[in-house]
Design an enzyme around this catalytic site. Sequence first.
Site, short mmCIF file in Angstrom:
data_model
loop_
_atom_site.label_atom_id
_atom_site.label_comp_id
_atom_site.label_asym_id
_atom_site.label_seq_id
_atom_site.Cartn_x
_atom_site.Cartn_y
_atom_site.Cartn_z
N ALA A 133 -2.38 19.32 -0.60
CA ALA A 133 -1.51 18.13 -0.52
C ALA A 133 -1.99 17.25 0.63
O ALA A 133 -1.22 16.87 1.52
CB ALA A 133 -0.05 18.54 -0.37
N LEU A 134 -3.25 16.95 0.60
CA LEU A 134 -3.90 16.33 1.76
C LEU A 134 -3.39 14.91 2.01
O LEU A 134 -3.28 14.11 1.09
CB LEU A 134 -5.42 16.29 1.54
CG LEU A 134 -6.08 17.65 1.31
CD1 LEU A 134 -7.60 17.49 1.21
CD2 LEU A 134 -5.74 18.65 2.42
N HIS A 135 -3.10 14.63 3.27
CA HIS A 135 -2.69 13.28 3.68
C HIS A 135 -3.64 12.82 4.78
O HIS A 135 -4.58 13.54 5.16
CB HIS A 135 -1.23 13.27 4.12
CG HIS A 135 -0.88 14.31 5.15
ND1 HIS A 135 -1.44 14.33 6.41
CD2 HIS A 135 -0.07 15.39 5.07
CE1 HIS A 135 -0.96 15.36 7.08
NE2 HIS A 135 -0.14 16.03 6.29
N HIS A 150 -4.72 15.30 7.51
CA HIS A 150 -5.80 16.23 7.15
C HIS A 150 -7.15 15.50 7.15
O HIS A 150 -8.16 16.03 7.61
CB HIS A 150 -5.59 16.80 5.74
CG HIS A 150 -4.35 17.62 5.57
ND1 HIS A 150 -3.30 17.20 4.80
CD2 HIS A 150 -4.03 18.84 6.05
CE1 HIS A 150 -2.35 18.14 4.81
NE2 HIS A 150 -2.77 19.14 5.56
N GLN A 203 2.85 33.16 4.90
CA GLN A 203 3.44 32.39 5.99
C GLN A 203 4.70 31.64 5.58
O GLN A 203 5.22 30.85 6.36
CB GLN A 203 2.41 31.43 6.60
CG GLN A 203 1.99 30.27 5.71
CD GLN A 203 0.87 29.46 6.35
OE1 GLN A 203 -0.29 29.87 6.35
NE2 GLN A 203 1.21 28.32 6.92
N GLY A 257 -4.57 20.25 13.59
CA GLY A 257 -3.80 19.11 14.08
C GLY A 257 -2.82 19.54 15.16
O GLY A 257 -2.26 20.63 15.12
N LYS A 317 0.03 18.39 15.50
CA LYS A 317 1.41 18.34 15.00
C LYS A 317 1.99 19.75 14.94
O LYS A 317 3.13 19.98 15.28
CB LYS A 317 1.48 17.69 13.62
CG LYS A 317 2.91 17.54 13.23
CD LYS A 317 3.08 17.01 11.84
CE LYS A 317 4.27 17.66 11.23
NZ LYS A 317 3.96 18.82 10.46
N ARG A 358 5.36 17.87 3.85
CA ARG A 358 6.78 18.01 3.54
C ARG A 358 7.50 16.66 3.45
O ARG A 358 8.60 16.58 2.91
CB ARG A 358 7.48 18.87 4.59
CG ARG A 358 7.04 20.31 4.50
CD ARG A 358 7.62 21.16 5.62
NE ARG A 358 6.98 22.47 5.61
CZ ARG A 358 7.44 23.53 4.95
NH1 ARG A 358 8.55 23.44 4.26
NH2 ARG A 358 6.80 24.68 4.98
#
Length: 316
Positions: A34-36, A39, A63, A149, A151, A189
């Site tokens: 779900a690369l944004h 990424h 996980q 990242g 984040k 998400r």
Amino acid sequence: MSIPIIRTLADLRKTVAVWRHDDLKIAVVPTMGALHEGHLSLVRAALDRADRVIVTLFVNPKQFNSAADLAAYPRTEHNDAAKLASLGAHILYAPGGAEMYPQGFATTVSVSGVSDGLCGAYRPGHFDGVATVVAKLFLQTGADFAFFGEKDFQQLHVVRRMARDLDIPVEIVACPTVREEDGLAMSSRNARLSPPERQVAPRIAAILFDAAARIGGGAPIDATLDEARSAIAAAGYARIEYLELRAEEDLAPMHTLDRPGRLLVAAWLGETRLIDNVGLPARREAIARAAASDGSHPDVISNRAVRGPNQAARHT
Ligand code: PAF
């Protein structure tokens, strides 16, 4: 243009062996797809640093804390592959579940200390799952560099500790959080937010950056965090899991800003859990006070202001 997709460890090892024979430097960018743009910034940084870049795509069941969350995780391999091909990444490694965790798989990598508290307190077993899969990906790819990242700041610490403790010869490279124009930290998400939730979502970044700027300017830490918690709740976030100031270097709890810190938050907007964080430089006065009490003389001090979430480069 397309990107080769490798599904098995045996095929990955064959490709990597050729690269190694040619003395090429290899980078890995671990993802769950779900690369944004966040990424993609990691992939660009990896391409700048290494001769060959492997992007991994594996939605790691170990996980996730609930089967529903795992099932709802977006799966967009076709689009992901197209994005990676256009950037010039070399390999997409997308193993299936049985390839990664074959019958009888029984090992868990567990990192104590940095996994405790914050997300670790609310997602039992999550960082064991992350450390286990990332250790495997490091060993499978044999990468020289791995890109993560900021984040997921606690994850970054967990992965660093794990690689150091297990003597895996990979350099962990941290890249800044990438934000939407309105300041919201990019995350796979975010796609789950309803339109009204999406409107409210960036308030958490604005409140976080405001609290960081106030603490950096000398406001009392506990009172400022209490006010920020109230503001996040008032904005419409139903449940705040944590809002805490921790040390940048080792995630230890901090009560004075006498060394660089990180303000970290996790909160739920409807059914979506969002996390964010921002760095705070140490405060001149706190360092001077600490130095006076132990008799040393700090020679590098910083009172750099904290920038807002949508100021300058859309990065923290
Ligand atoms: O950050 C993620 O997407 C995942 O935790 C990671 C590092 C790919 C491990 O599954």
